[in-house]
Design a protein around this motif. Structure first.
Motif, PDB file in Angstrom:
ATOM      1  N   MET A   1      -3.207  -2.944   8.357  1.00 40.78           N
ATOM      2  CA  MET A   1      -4.188  -1.900   8.265  1.00 40.78           C
ATOM      3  C   MET A   1      -4.981  -1.817   9.562  1.00 40.78           C
ATOM      4  N   LEU A   2      -5.298  -0.620   9.959  1.00 40.38           N
ATOM      5  CA  LEU A   2      -6.130  -0.385  11.123  1.00 40.38           C
ATOM      6  C   LEU A   2      -7.416   0.296  10.697  1.00 40.38           C
ATOM      7  N   PRO A   3      -8.550  -0.134  11.238  1.00 36.36           N
ATOM      8  CA  PRO A   3      -9.830   0.433  10.813  1.00 36.36           C
ATOM      9  C   PRO A   3     -10.225   1.673  11.585  1.00 36.36           C
ATOM     10  N   ALA A   4     -11.012   2.530  10.949  1.00 39.88           N
ATOM     11  CA  ALA A   4     -11.629   3.707  11.565  1.00 39.88           C
ATOM     12  C   ALA A   4     -12.789   4.102  10.656  1.00 39.88           C
ATOM     13  N   SER A   5     -13.425   5.228  10.966  1.00 44.70           N
ATOM     14  CA  SER A   5     -14.575   5.652  10.171  1.00 44.70           C
ATOM     15  C   SER A   5     -14.604   7.174  10.090  1.00 44.70           C
ATOM     16  N   ASN A   6     -15.048   7.688   8.944  1.00 45.74           N
ATOM     17  CA  ASN A   6     -15.201   9.124   8.724  1.00 45.74           C
ATOM     18  C   ASN A   6     -16.537   9.320   8.023  1.00 45.74           C
ATOM     19  N   ASN A   7     -17.520   9.865   8.738  1.00 46.31           N
ATOM     20  CA  ASN A   7     -18.853  10.049   8.165  1.00 46.31           C
ATOM     21  C   ASN A   7     -19.367   8.738   7.553  1.00 46.31           C
ATOM     22  N   GLN A   8     -19.229   7.652   8.278  1.00 50.36           N
ATOM     23  CA  GLN A   8     -19.658   6.315   7.872  1.00 50.36           C
ATOM     24  C   GLN A   8     -18.895   5.791   6.661  1.00 50.36           C
ATOM     25  N   ASN A   9     -17.741   6.355   6.392  1.00 51.13           N
ATOM     26  CA  ASN A   9     -16.878   5.869   5.320  1.00 51.13           C
ATOM     27  C   ASN A   9     -15.664   5.218   5.966  1.00 51.13           C
ATOM     28  N   PHE A  10     -15.390   3.980   5.581  1.00 46.77           N
ATOM     29  CA  PHE A  10     -14.298   3.209   6.162  1.00 46.77           C
ATOM     30  C   PHE A  10     -12.953   3.853   5.859  1.00 46.77           C
ATOM     31  N   LEU A  11     -12.125   3.989   6.888  1.00 44.68           N
ATOM     32  CA  LEU A  11     -10.759   4.490   6.750  1.00 44.68           C
ATOM     33  C   LEU A  11      -9.804   3.402   7.196  1.00 44.68           C
ATOM     34  N   MET A  12      -8.637   3.363   6.588  1.00 41.30           N
ATOM     35  CA  MET A  12      -7.617   2.395   6.966  1.00 41.30           C
ATOM     36  C   MET A  12      -6.290   3.134   7.132  1.00 41.30           C
ATOM     37  N   ARG A  13      -5.554   2.760   8.172  1.00 36.88           N
ATOM     38  CA  ARG A  13      -4.211   3.324   8.373  1.00 36.88           C
ATOM     39  C   ARG A  13      -3.206   2.211   8.155  1.00 36.88           C
ATOM     40  N   ASP A  14      -2.275   2.449   7.231  1.00 38.89           N
ATOM     41  CA  ASP A  14      -1.250   1.426   7.047  1.00 38.89           C
ATOM     42  C   ASP A  14      -0.139   1.646   8.060  1.00 38.89           C
ATOM     43  N   LYS A  15       0.306   0.572   8.648  1.00 44.30           N
ATOM     44  CA  LYS A  15       1.324   0.641   9.698  1.00 44.30           C
ATOM     45  C   LYS A  15       2.686   1.066   9.166  1.00 44.30           C
ATOM     46  N   GLU A  16       2.957   0.790   7.908  1.00 45.21           N
ATOM     47  CA  GLU A  16       4.269   1.098   7.336  1.00 45.21           C
ATOM     48  C   GLU A  16       4.523   2.602   7.269  1.00 45.21           C
ATOM     49  N   THR A  17       3.527   3.377   6.802  1.00 45.98           N
ATOM     50  CA  THR A  17       3.740   4.821   6.637  1.00 45.98           C
ATOM     51  C   THR A  17       2.932   5.667   7.606  1.00 45.98           C
ATOM     52  N   GLY A  18       1.899   5.081   8.241  1.00 49.68           N
ATOM     53  CA  GLY A  18       1.030   5.855   9.118  1.00 49.68           C
ATOM     54  C   GLY A  18       0.000   6.669   8.343  1.00 49.68           C
ATOM     55  N   THR A  19      -0.128   6.426   7.056  1.00 44.47           N
ATOM     56  CA  THR A  19      -1.067   7.153   6.204  1.00 44.47           C
ATOM     57  C   THR A  19      -2.477   6.593   6.378  1.00 44.47           C
ATOM     58  N   TRP A  20      -3.471   7.513   6.384  1.00 44.31           N
ATOM     59  CA  TRP A  20      -4.880   7.116   6.461  1.00 44.31           C
ATOM     60  C   TRP A  20      -5.474   7.167   5.064  1.00 44.31           C
ATOM     61  N   TRP A  21      -6.116   6.059   4.642  1.00 44.70           N
ATOM     62  CA  TRP A  21      -6.691   5.903   3.306  1.00 44.70           C
ATOM     63  C   TRP A  21      -8.200   5.831   3.405  1.00 44.70           C
ATOM     64  N   GLN A  22      -8.877   6.526   2.515  1.00 47.26           N
ATOM     65  CA  GLN A  22     -10.335   6.519   2.477  1.00 47.26           C
ATOM     66  C   GLN A  22     -10.813   5.452   1.498  1.00 47.26           C
ATOM     67  N   GLN A  23     -11.712   4.580   1.973  1.00 52.03           N
ATOM     68  CA  GLN A  23     -12.175   3.459   1.156  1.00 52.03           C
ATOM     69  C   GLN A  23     -12.882   3.924  -0.115  1.00 52.03           C
TER      70      GLN A  23
END
Length: 91
Positions: A1-23
């Motif tokens: 998983m790779l971390p990022a942020s969207n309006n102070q909401n944690f986002l994660m990108r899984d390396k397997e599919t490249g999909t971004w998930w909202q916490q």
């Protein structure tokens, strides 16, 4: 998983599919699995002292020294793959 942020909401990108998930919602907001949702896992937030009194035999996880070199220490370049501009729906 790779971390990022969207309006102070944690986002994660899984390396397997490249999909971004909202916490906060557990929903895929960008990528091939967009619209999918993760299964909800109930959790509780408490102090270490409270946890220790409720679970006296509990164990705390720590990095495993013999496989520490396998941990991804060069994750910063992958964060550049985060979607920079994306219109997220309000639903």
């Amino acid at each position: 998983m790779l971390p990022a942020s969207n309006n102070q909401n944690f986002l994660m990108r899984d390396k397997e599919t490249g999909t971004w998930w909202q916490q906060i919602t557990g929903k895929a907001i960008y990528g091939p699995l967009r619209g999918a949702a993760l299964e909800l896992v109930l959790s509780d937030e408490l102090t270490f002292g409270e946890w220790r009194s409720e679970s006296p035999a509990g164990q705390v996880l720590a990095p495993v020294a013999k496989i520490y070199k396998e941990y991804d220490s060069n994750w910063e370049p992958d964060v550049r793959q985060a979607p920079r501009r994306h219109q997220f729906s309000r639903d």
